[in-house]
Write an enzyme that holds these catalytic residues in place. Sequence first.
Site, PDB file in Angstrom:
ATOM      1  N   SER A  68      13.640 -42.758  53.677  1.00 19.76           N
ATOM      2  CA  SER A  68      13.676 -42.805  55.146  1.00 19.76           C
ATOM      3  C   SER A  68      13.025 -41.607  55.823  1.00 19.76           C
ATOM      4  CB  SER A  68      15.120 -42.930  55.635  1.00 19.76           C
ATOM      5  OG  SER A  68      15.610 -44.227  55.403  1.00 19.76           O
ATOM      6  N   LYS A  71       9.878 -42.308  57.687  1.00 16.16           N
ATOM      7  CA  LYS A  71       9.917 -42.981  58.985  1.00 16.16           C
ATOM      8  C   LYS A  71       9.493 -42.061  60.134  1.00 16.16           C
ATOM      9  CE  LYS A  71      13.812 -45.863  57.488  1.00 16.16           C
ATOM     10  NZ  LYS A  71      15.276 -46.070  57.642  1.00 16.16           N
ATOM     11  N   TYR A 197       5.958 -51.044  54.374  1.00 10.39           N
ATOM     12  CA  TYR A 197       7.215 -50.302  54.538  1.00 10.39           C
ATOM     13  C   TYR A 197       7.730 -49.774  53.200  1.00 10.39           C
ATOM     14  CZ  TYR A 197      12.172 -49.464  55.502  1.00 10.39           C
ATOM     15  OH  TYR A 197      13.415 -48.898  55.589  1.00 10.39           O
ATOM     16  N   TYR A 249      21.315 -40.563  60.011  1.00  8.17           N
ATOM     17  CA  TYR A 249      22.054 -41.816  60.064  1.00  8.17           C
ATOM     18  C   TYR A 249      23.206 -41.681  61.071  1.00  8.17           C
ATOM     19  CZ  TYR A 249      19.364 -42.534  55.767  1.00  8.17           C
ATOM     20  OH  TYR A 249      18.366 -42.626  54.857  1.00  8.17           O
ATOM     21  N   VAL A 267      17.680 -41.685  51.232  1.00 11.18           N
ATOM     22  CA  VAL A 267      18.691 -42.000  50.218  1.00 11.18           C
ATOM     23  C   VAL A 267      18.304 -41.526  48.817  1.00 11.18           C
ATOM     24  CG1 VAL A 267      19.730 -43.921  51.473  1.00 11.18           C
ATOM     25  CG2 VAL A 267      17.805 -44.350  49.928  1.00 11.18           C
TER      26      VAL A 267
END
Length: 313
Positions: A68, A71, A197, A249, A267
Amino acid sequence: MSAEWNELQTQLPVWLEASRQRAASGKVAAYIPELANAPADALGMTICDGHQQALTAGDCGLQFTLQSISKVFTLLLALMDQGEEGVFAKVGMEPTGDNFNSMLKLELVDPGIPFNPLINAGAIAVSSLIHGATPAEKINRIAAFFQELAGDAALKINEAVYLSETKTAHRNRSLAYFLKANGVLEDVDVEEVLEVYFKHCSIEVNCMHLARMALVLAFDGADPVSGRQLVPRRYVQIAKTFMITCGMYNESGAFAIRAGLPAKSGVSGGILALVPGKYGIGVIGPALNSKGNSTAGVHLLETVSNAFDWSLF
């Protein structure tokens, strides 16, 4: 060399070993099977400053995938490709309070667009906005952008992790098709968007790469090593705001209170953080807490930030 840098050199290894004990309370991510192979007790940190100095401690040579953390940088590339209006027609600007892979709000809230670009649904939408005629062209542009930011042309996709993600990504696939049904993914092939992605999440890095990427954000899009402006300042401002409000998160508020730094976790156990105008920081600690953040890595960042009063607040 500043007094702060000297103290960092002395104390960082000590603080790191104290934080390493926190790994025992976490678990390595296993829902992507390939990630389960990471050493649960590993912990490393690299800090880069604007004068081409770097401090390393612990297991900072460990290779891991961005997950992540990627992103943040696909958001920047999409902003450079589409502008603010183009991006925020497809994703919102608000924290969700839900898990990073939740689809709850897509159905409950009108319009049914992802709340922000750092949750999975939002990042999938952002992946569709990056220029390129084919998935290969898009991922090549993403990889080249990441390589430039990290100062390493050898960054590449970990194919084993990519394939592992592809085979087990039932929820992400569901999210993507829900976005298609909601009109967020218009005139695109869902599986092609997912390929982009999964591949940008599977780019392999180490702590030094993260610290160098964070350093560019710390200096408002300018690379202090090369002297080049790699990203417009306005887009970095947007990205850093999302990192504060959504980057950890649904533990982002607690991290903002305890550490007060823009940060983004993944993660794989990686965390990218920055001290504006001073430092880029890369952390790896594969054992995660219930929110999906590195147990030892979060503790170490909080320790260092508090020791030097780095909080923005």
